[in-house]
Design a protein around this motif. Structure first.
Motif, PDB file in Angstrom:
ATOM      1  N   GLY A   1     -30.055  49.147  15.233  1.00 50.44           N
ATOM      2  CA  GLY A   1     -29.603  47.886  14.650  1.00 50.44           C
ATOM      3  C   GLY A   1     -29.616  46.809  15.719  1.00 50.44           C
ATOM      4  N   THR A   2     -29.672  47.252  16.979  1.00 49.60           N
ATOM      5  CA  THR A   2     -29.717  46.364  18.145  1.00 49.60           C
ATOM      6  C   THR A   2     -30.966  45.489  18.183  1.00 49.60           C
ATOM      7  OG1 THR A   2     -30.690  48.270  19.217  1.00 49.60           O
ATOM      8  CG2 THR A   2     -28.367  47.879  19.625  1.00 49.60           C
ATOM      9  N   LEU A   3     -31.979  45.838  17.383  1.00 44.20           N
ATOM     10  CA  LEU A   3     -33.214  45.030  17.364  1.00 44.20           C
ATOM     11  C   LEU A   3     -32.911  43.565  17.027  1.00 44.20           C
ATOM     12  CD1 LEU A   3     -35.589  47.535  15.558  1.00 44.20           C
ATOM     13  CD2 LEU A   3     -36.071  46.431  17.760  1.00 44.20           C
TER      14      LEU A   3
ATOM     15  N   ALA B   1     -27.833  49.392  10.267  1.00 43.87           N
ATOM     16  CA  ALA B   1     -27.589  47.947  10.361  1.00 43.87           C
ATOM     17  C   ALA B   1     -26.241  47.722  11.033  1.00 43.87           C
ATOM     18  CB  ALA B   1     -27.587  47.316   8.978  1.00 43.87           C
ATOM     19  N   LEU B   2     -26.244  46.824  12.007  1.00 39.94           N
ATOM     20  CA  LEU B   2     -25.025  46.512  12.752  1.00 39.94           C
ATOM     21  C   LEU B   2     -24.284  45.394  12.029  1.00 39.94           C
ATOM     22  CD1 LEU B   2     -24.307  47.881  15.396  1.00 39.94           C
ATOM     23  CD2 LEU B   2     -25.395  45.984  16.607  1.00 39.94           C
ATOM     24  N   LEU B   3     -23.001  45.598  11.725  1.00 37.06           N
ATOM     25  CA  LEU B   3     -22.237  44.578  11.003  1.00 37.06           C
ATOM     26  C   LEU B   3     -21.319  43.841  11.984  1.00 37.06           C
ATOM     27  CD1 LEU B   3     -21.190  46.763   7.930  1.00 37.06           C
ATOM     28  CD2 LEU B   3     -23.173  45.227   8.123  1.00 37.06           C
TER      29      LEU B   3
ATOM     30  N   TYR C   1     -30.890  49.139   3.616  1.00 37.27           N
ATOM     31  CA  TYR C   1     -30.152  49.958   4.595  1.00 37.27           C
ATOM     32  C   TYR C   1     -29.155  50.867   3.876  1.00 37.27           C
ATOM     33  CZ  TYR C   1     -31.806  47.196   8.570  1.00 37.27           C
ATOM     34  OH  TYR C   1     -32.581  46.609   9.527  1.00 37.27           O
ATOM     35  N   LYS C   2     -28.969  52.074   4.456  1.00 41.85           N
ATOM     36  CA  LYS C   2     -27.993  53.020   3.911  1.00 41.85           C
ATOM     37  C   LYS C   2     -26.932  53.386   4.958  1.00 41.85           C
ATOM     38  CE  LYS C   2     -30.240  54.160  -0.006  1.00 41.85           C
ATOM     39  NZ  LYS C   2     -29.841  53.266  -1.105  1.00 41.85           N
ATOM     40  N   THR C   3     -27.230  53.109   6.220  1.00 41.05           N
ATOM     41  CA  THR C   3     -26.284  53.450   7.286  1.00 41.05           C
ATOM     42  C   THR C   3     -25.887  52.177   8.019  1.00 41.05           C
ATOM     43  OG1 THR C   3     -27.467  55.534   7.536  1.00 41.05           O
ATOM     44  CG2 THR C   3     -25.884  54.999   9.242  1.00 41.05           C
ATOM     45  N   PHE C   4     -24.587  52.030   8.240  1.00 37.81           N
ATOM     46  CA  PHE C   4     -24.062  50.804   8.824  1.00 37.81           C
ATOM     47  C   PHE C   4     -23.161  51.144   9.990  1.00 37.81           C
ATOM     48  CE2 PHE C   4     -25.014  50.416   4.427  1.00 37.81           C
ATOM     49  CZ  PHE C   4     -25.794  49.272   4.379  1.00 37.81           C
ATOM     50  N   LYS C   5     -23.062  50.176  10.891  1.00 42.41           N
ATOM     51  CA  LYS C   5     -22.209  50.425  12.041  1.00 42.41           C
ATOM     52  C   LYS C   5     -21.386  49.184  12.334  1.00 42.41           C
ATOM     53  CE  LYS C   5     -22.751  51.438  16.915  1.00 42.41           C
ATOM     54  NZ  LYS C   5     -23.405  52.381  17.813  1.00 42.41           N
TER      55      LYS C   5
ATOM     56  N   GLU D   1     -23.301  55.121   4.229  1.00 38.07           N
ATOM     57  CA  GLU D   1     -22.178  55.496   5.088  1.00 38.07           C
ATOM     58  C   GLU D   1     -21.998  54.525   6.249  1.00 38.07           C
ATOM     59  OE1 GLU D   1     -23.059  59.532   6.041  1.00 38.07           O
ATOM     60  OE2 GLU D   1     -24.907  59.034   7.081  1.00 38.07           O
ATOM     61  N   LEU D   2     -20.768  54.532   6.744  1.00 31.83           N
ATOM     62  CA  LEU D   2     -20.375  53.583   7.785  1.00 31.83           C
ATOM     63  C   LEU D   2     -19.970  54.343   9.045  1.00 31.83           C
ATOM     64  CD1 LEU D   2     -19.653  50.561   8.426  1.00 31.83           C
ATOM     65  CD2 LEU D   2     -17.360  51.066   7.545  1.00 31.83           C
ATOM     66  N   ARG D   3     -20.497  53.894  10.188  1.00 34.86           N
ATOM     67  CA  ARG D   3     -20.098  54.466  11.473  1.00 34.86           C
ATOM     68  C   ARG D   3     -19.191  53.467  12.183  1.00 34.86           C
ATOM     69  NH1 ARG D   3     -26.287  56.412  13.166  1.00 34.86           N
ATOM     70  NH2 ARG D   3     -26.376  58.117  11.628  1.00 34.86           N
TER      71      ARG D   3
END
Ligand SMILES: [Mg+2]
Length: 333
Positions: free
Chosen positions: A295-297, A111-113, A131-135, A162-164
């Motif tokens: 997440g770009t969707l 998921a894009l934050l 969601y478990k992974t975020f950017k 986790e966060l990217r």
């Protein structure tokens, strides 16, 4: 086998103009390709070039398809020029879909934050959706402001999430160090993506060696040749973000990169559902384990998207019939 080729162009407006190094990006344009073989079997592919990645331009891709004979034989696939990687991906993925329609996959998605205080609310919402992974993008606003937001995000992150942090090459040696200092001792960060500009990989790796946080490459490995160089060298040991739609020969990509599967992140070029299927099938062939970056969707909310943004992207939700619908809708536009 002979194949009949047809193309349709698309123009898709971003929900909000996308801030890029070249100014705001408002419309995503590309081509969809339809192949039909002598037995009436059908496959779809997508040409979705991305500027500054070394691939062909969209006009060059259009010219290539205009000059193709209306019927292609298998031999013609082998002679697609190397400087047209997106055209090659489109044709080969369409043919692969004919020959092997079902490749099962299931990937966790990112998921894009938003890069502001709104990120906290967006994180809570995305966590509740599963969601478990975020950017989140960094290196865009004031560093202290950004670090305040990141600290709050990491505070609200469960242990299994986790966060990217994606810098898109915007950090210099000093600011990279400052980010790594800031992250020291904080848990929940997956990696900093493309911390420094393309060409500065060696310096970034040297700085990163003093810290625990992993550094990933994205823009530095946007073409096949670059990925080969990075993968064959010992310089870079961190994750590698790859965008299959830019890679030309996907079979070669799989042969070369499958041994790196535990370091690969497969990610988007703002493609339609057609290109999305190509990217996810490639991720499956590569044996990718990590969450994919689609997440770009959320950025292109139209009938060509194929899938709504979701914490899991699976082959049950994106099948051949979705692609056929996208093709039909494009014909009615
Ligand atoms: Mg990136």
């Amino acid at each position: 086998m002979k194949y009949q080729v047809e193309t349709r162009g698309y123009r898709r407006r971003f929900e909000r103009p996308l801030a890029t190094a070249n100014g705001p990006w408002r419309v995503r344009e590309g081509l969809l390709v339809r192949l039909e073989d002598e037995n009436g079997r059908i496959g779809f592919g997508e040409v979705a070039p991305l500027r500054r990645t070394g691939c062909e331009t969209l006009p060059a891709a259009r010219r290539f398809f205009q000059e193709l004979p209306p019927r292609l034989d298998d031999e013609r696939f082998r002679t697609i020029p190397r400087d047209l990687p997106c055209c090659r991906v489109a044709l080969e993925s369409a043919r692969a879909l004919i020959n092997e329609p079902e490749i099962p996959f299931s990937f966790a998605n990112t998921a894009l934050l938003p890069g502001s205080e709104l990120a906290i609310l967006a994180l809570e919402r995305a966590l509740s959706e599963g969601y478990k992974t975020f950017k989140i993008k960094i290196g865009v606003r004031d560093r202290e402001e950004e670090q305040k937001v990141i600290a709050a995000l990491l505070g609200g992150l469960p242990d299994d999430a986790e966060l990217r942090l994606d810098a898109n090459g915007s950090l210099g040696p000093r600011t990279l160090r400052s980010w790594l200092e800031f992250l020291r001792g904080r848990s929940g960060v997956d990696f900093i993506e493309q911390p420094m500009a393309v060409g500065d990989e060696e310096e970034a790796a040297e700085i990163g060696a003093d810290f625990q946080t992993e550094l990933a490459l994205d823009e530095s490995v946007s073409a096949q040749g670059q990925l080969v160089n990075v993968a064959s060298g010992r310089l870079w040991t961190g994750p590698l973000v790859i965008k299959p739609l830019l890679f030309g020969d996907l079979e070669e990509l799989v042969r070369m990169a499958a041994p790196l599967n535990n370091r690969l992140i497969v990610s988007s070029v703002f493609e339609t559902g057609v290109g999305l299927l190509t990217a996810l099938r490639t991720a499956a062939a590569l044996g990718v384990e990590d969450a994919v970056g689609f997440g770009t969707l959320a950025h292109l909310d139209d009938e060509l998207r194929g899938l709504r943004p979701a914490p899991k992207l699976t082959s049950e939700n994106l099948s051949f019939s979705t692609l056929a619908e996208i093709w039909e809708r494009l014909g009615q536009r």
